[in-house]
Design a protein around this motif. Sequence first.
Motif, mmCIF file in Angstrom:
data_model
loop_
_atom_site.group_PDB
_atom_site.id
_atom_site.type_symbol
_atom_site.label_atom_id
_atom_site.label_comp_id
_atom_site.label_asym_id
_atom_site.label_seq_id
_atom_site.Cartn_x
_atom_site.Cartn_y
_atom_site.Cartn_z
ATOM 1 N N GLY A 165 0.829 -1.197 0.000
ATOM 2 C CA GLY A 165 0.000 0.000 0.000
ATOM 3 C C GLY A 165 0.862 1.244 0.000
ATOM 4 O O GLY A 165 2.030 1.206 0.394
ATOM 5 N N GLU A 166 0.291 2.348 -0.467
ATOM 6 C CA GLU A 166 1.037 3.606 -0.513
ATOM 7 C C GLU A 166 0.083 4.777 -0.305
ATOM 8 O O GLU A 166 -1.035 4.775 -0.831
ATOM 9 C CB GLU A 166 1.768 3.738 -1.850
ATOM 10 N N LEU A 167 0.527 5.738 0.503
ATOM 11 C CA LEU A 167 -0.252 6.933 0.804
ATOM 12 C C LEU A 167 0.593 8.166 0.517
ATOM 13 O O LEU A 167 1.822 8.134 0.637
ATOM 14 C CB LEU A 167 -0.688 6.946 2.271
ATOM 15 N N ARG A 168 -0.076 9.257 0.199
ATOM 16 C CA ARG A 168 0.624 10.512 -0.074
ATOM 17 C C ARG A 168 -0.228 11.661 0.443
ATOM 18 O O ARG A 168 -1.436 11.711 0.190
ATOM 19 C CB ARG A 168 0.871 10.661 -1.571
ATOM 20 N N TYR A 169 0.397 12.564 1.191
ATOM 21 C CA TYR A 169 -0.273 13.753 1.712
ATOM 22 C C TYR A 169 0.532 14.982 1.294
ATOM 23 O O TYR A 169 1.770 14.977 1.342
ATOM 24 C CB TYR A 169 -0.350 13.721 3.238
ATOM 25 N N GLU A 170 -0.154 16.024 0.931
ATOM 26 C CA GLU A 170 0.467 17.318 0.662
ATOM 27 C C GLU A 170 -0.329 18.378 1.411
ATOM 28 O O GLU A 170 -1.562 18.326 1.463
ATOM 29 C CB GLU A 170 0.487 17.629 -0.829
ATOM 30 N N PHE A 171 0.375 19.302 2.016
ATOM 31 C CA PHE A 171 -0.289 20.378 2.753
ATOM 32 C C PHE A 171 0.621 21.603 2.810
ATOM 33 O O PHE A 171 1.846 21.482 2.664
ATOM 34 C CB PHE A 171 -0.670 19.930 4.179
ATOM 35 N N THR A 172 0.024 22.748 3.016
ATOM 36 C CA THR A 172 0.764 24.005 3.103
ATOM 37 C C THR A 172 1.112 24.282 4.553
ATOM 38 O O THR A 172 0.255 24.134 5.444
ATOM 39 C CB THR A 172 -0.071 25.154 2.525
ATOM 40 N N LEU A 173 2.358 24.694 4.792
ATOM 41 C CA LEU A 173 2.773 25.003 6.150
ATOM 42 C C LEU A 173 1.922 26.135 6.717
ATOM 43 O O LEU A 173 1.692 27.140 6.052
ATOM 44 C CB LEU A 173 4.242 25.423 6.189
#
Length: 251
Positions: free
Chosen positions: A241-249
């Motif tokens: 399985g693989e997960l990816r998160y992106e967010f702004t500081l």
Amino acid sequence: MCLITFAFTPHQPRHLLLAANRDEFHERPTRPMAWWDWPVGPLAGRDEQAGGTWLAVGRDGRWAAVTNFRDPRGKSGQRSRGELPTDFIRGNGSPADYVHAVYRRRGDYGPFNLLAGDRGTLWYCSTHAGPTAVGPGIHALSNGLLDEPWPKSRRVATALEGLPSSAEIDAKRLFGLMQDRATAPDDELPDTGVGDELERFLSSPFIVGERYGTRCTTVLALQSRCLVAERSYAAAGQPSGELRYEFTLRT
């Protein structure tokens, strides 16, 4: 976490680039990385047996990680080491203050290493070493002291240093960096008191075993637009399985 390599560049557009392997018994129940109590909680995996985590990051660029310290004579603590990363993210104290406070009560936990950082500072302590400020550069931490030259630590730190610098993060390449399955030569094995056979089994950056091995690899890039990626593995070492998160500081 049992192997971490990272580039710490305080006050730069990217203040942290990290790749880490978590090694654990396959039967130990675990949840993959997710936001706890959004938007104020950490982004972290969860150890469902003890309720803590091995690596946690906050939306303000604070992060913390623990590894076990390999000491066969070490005593189990009354509290879980896994609470240390999330407690730091949920608090508002400085990394230095937090690490000093943890070191004062280190007897509450089993043998551990702790890293706690923000955009400008990074601190380390262990049950076996007092609080220390970590300088800029590339570092590695396994189940000994920070930057102790174990073969697996040297290999992943050298590989990270050899990656081309780029504003774009290649998570697949960092996952590949941490999949090194080569064991160390016997004359380079550390002596931590567990015997040559187990030292040899644990000496590769990526561990494959029927009962115990690398459960996941985490990639963390903290910059204006952050990336956290996690790849999970089954007992035979194949991706599951693989997960990816992106967010702004958050400023």
